[in-house]
Design a protein around this motif. Sequence first.
Motif, PDB file in Angstrom:
ATOM      1  N   MET A 150      -1.615  67.013  40.424  1.00 48.27           N
ATOM      2  CA  MET A 150      -1.104  68.199  39.744  1.00 48.27           C
ATOM      3  C   MET A 150       0.413  68.274  39.934  1.00 48.27           C
ATOM      4  SD  MET A 150      -3.962  71.013  40.815  1.00 48.27           S
ATOM      5  CE  MET A 150      -3.997  70.479  42.527  1.00 48.27           C
ATOM      6  N   VAL A 151       1.100  68.696  38.911  1.00 43.47           N
ATOM      7  CA  VAL A 151       2.551  68.848  38.979  1.00 43.47           C
ATOM      8  C   VAL A 151       2.856  70.299  39.344  1.00 43.47           C
ATOM      9  CG1 VAL A 151       4.707  68.711  37.670  1.00 43.47           C
ATOM     10  CG2 VAL A 151       2.845  67.075  37.224  1.00 43.47           C
ATOM     11  N   LYS A 206       5.291  56.201  43.870  1.00 39.44           N
ATOM     12  CA  LYS A 206       5.191  54.931  44.609  1.00 39.44           C
ATOM     13  C   LYS A 206       3.727  54.499  44.696  1.00 39.44           C
ATOM     14  CE  LYS A 206       8.234  52.412  46.102  1.00 39.44           C
ATOM     15  NZ  LYS A 206       8.686  51.284  45.297  1.00 39.44           N
ATOM     16  N   PHE A 207       2.858  55.455  44.942  1.00 40.44           N
ATOM     17  CA  PHE A 207       1.428  55.137  45.011  1.00 40.44           C
ATOM     18  C   PHE A 207       0.954  54.555  43.673  1.00 40.44           C
ATOM     19  CE2 PHE A 207      -2.949  56.552  44.097  1.00 40.44           C
ATOM     20  CZ  PHE A 207      -3.616  55.778  45.035  1.00 40.44           C
ATOM     21  N   GLU A 261       7.266  64.632  47.805  1.00 41.32           N
ATOM     22  CA  GLU A 261       5.847  64.325  47.579  1.00 41.32           C
ATOM     23  C   GLU A 261       5.671  63.626  46.222  1.00 41.32           C
ATOM     24  OE1 GLU A 261       6.709  67.437  48.871  1.00 41.32           O
ATOM     25  OE2 GLU A 261       6.089  66.676  50.846  1.00 41.32           O
ATOM     26  N   LEU A 262       6.373  64.110  45.223  1.00 41.59           N
ATOM     27  CA  LEU A 262       6.248  63.492  43.896  1.00 41.59           C
ATOM     28  C   LEU A 262       6.694  62.031  43.923  1.00 41.59           C
ATOM     29  CD1 LEU A 262       7.401  66.433  41.591  1.00 41.59           C
ATOM     30  CD2 LEU A 262       5.113  65.398  41.695  1.00 41.59           C
ATOM     31  N   THR A 305      -2.565  64.140  45.821  1.00 39.43           N
ATOM     32  CA  THR A 305      -1.223  63.943  46.367  1.00 39.43           C
ATOM     33  C   THR A 305      -1.289  62.712  47.264  1.00 39.43           C
ATOM     34  OG1 THR A 305       0.477  64.753  47.908  1.00 39.43           O
ATOM     35  CG2 THR A 305      -1.736  65.638  48.196  1.00 39.43           C
ATOM     36  N   ALA A 306      -0.235  61.908  47.235  1.00 41.16           N
ATOM     37  CA  ALA A 306      -0.231  60.683  48.045  1.00 41.16           C
ATOM     38  C   ALA A 306       0.300  60.936  49.451  1.00 41.16           C
ATOM     39  CB  ALA A 306       0.592  59.600  47.347  1.00 41.16           C
ATOM     40  N   ASN A 307       0.615  62.184  49.759  1.00 39.73           N
ATOM     41  CA  ASN A 307       1.133  62.520  51.084  1.00 39.73           C
ATOM     42  C   ASN A 307       0.040  63.217  51.886  1.00 39.73           C
ATOM     43  OD1 ASN A 307       2.325  64.620  52.978  1.00 39.73           O
ATOM     44  ND2 ASN A 307       4.117  63.351  52.577  1.00 39.73           N
TER      45      ASN A 307
END
Length: 349
Positions: free
Chosen positions: A205-206, A221-222, A215-216, A167-169
């Motif tokens: 993971m979705v 963006k990442f 978050e998605l 996750t990018a967050n």
Amino acid sequence: MNEQVKELIERLNAEHCLSLDEYRYLIENRSDEAAKLLAEYAVKVRREIYGNSVFVRGLIEIGNICKNDCLYCGIRKSNRNCERYRLTEEQILECVDEGYSLGFRTFVMQGGEDAFFSDEVVCGIIRKIKSAHPDCAVTLSLGERPRESYAALRSAGADRYLLRHETANKAHYERLHPPEMSFDNRMRCLDDLRALGYRVGCGFMVGSPFQTARELAEDLKFIENFKPDMCGIGPFVPHHDTPFKDEPSGTLGLTCFLLSIIRLIYPPVLLPSTTALGTIAPDGRERGILAGANVVMPNLSPVSVRKKYELYDNKICTGDESAQCRSCLETRMRSIGYEIVTDIGDIRK
Ligand code: SAH
């Protein structure tokens, strides 16, 4: 589909980027119609680069011993019910030889973070694979390691490395992992791998617990900024011996929607249609390809250990019939008009 969603899809197709808020809006306003349009554009752009070829990677699950305790993962160290194993060098090389004769030209060695697989041990295995099969790519997926370790493995001949960012967050990362693990180190690893000249795969993971469209959008963006060579996304699937055992699985619809978006963000990206996607729906992997994916990763591990590499419940291709993964996938891909190719399968950027 409302006008705004349509405009966002058109712009994503033309410009390959949107703002964070626009990604979020697109996800929050997902509809069958929007998914269809996205998939149409995604398949079109993929076809221009890769035709109807699907690349195949032989996945060898080298061990499930792990020092980490990721809350979602079935092989986390706290899971006492997990029967641990580790393949020997001989077993790994046998899997590679068998895979080679089946037409595989990329081998992915994946496993838990196990100190047994030191640089010395892994470098030795990489060198043997490369000298036996110089026309193959070696991909590693062995988790977080120091930069010097990645450098040593690269010098020994490793070509690619898969390390999902998850996750990018940062706050979300911390809810999925124990306090000893850090988002910053995960990102450091990805940067080091890139700097060392690996082809790098990230991913997430979705439908992981606590994940929302926000978050998605950050994941997208990442990906837009990092431009990974490969991006592994698949649904979260709960494992019965983890703290997330009662959480719902991610869905086929959202996963396919995101596969199409990622294809449009970075058209040349290598995008696997994952085993987890095949686990939540019988035709999940075909649907992933039809949404814009172009890689499949059948299991080449010895049948005797496949059930033990249980990251999540009901994982497919772990039974006696699983030795035929390649031909099964070939039939599946053909049924939707795609061909699995015997090719090292590098990104075409
Ligand atoms: N230890 C290596 C390999 C991890 S397994 C590493 O850290 O990279 C590969 C991927 O499986 C993980 O990155 C994670 O995204 C995925 N995974 C783990 N548990 C899962 C679950 N319950 N559902 C779906 N995917 C899962």
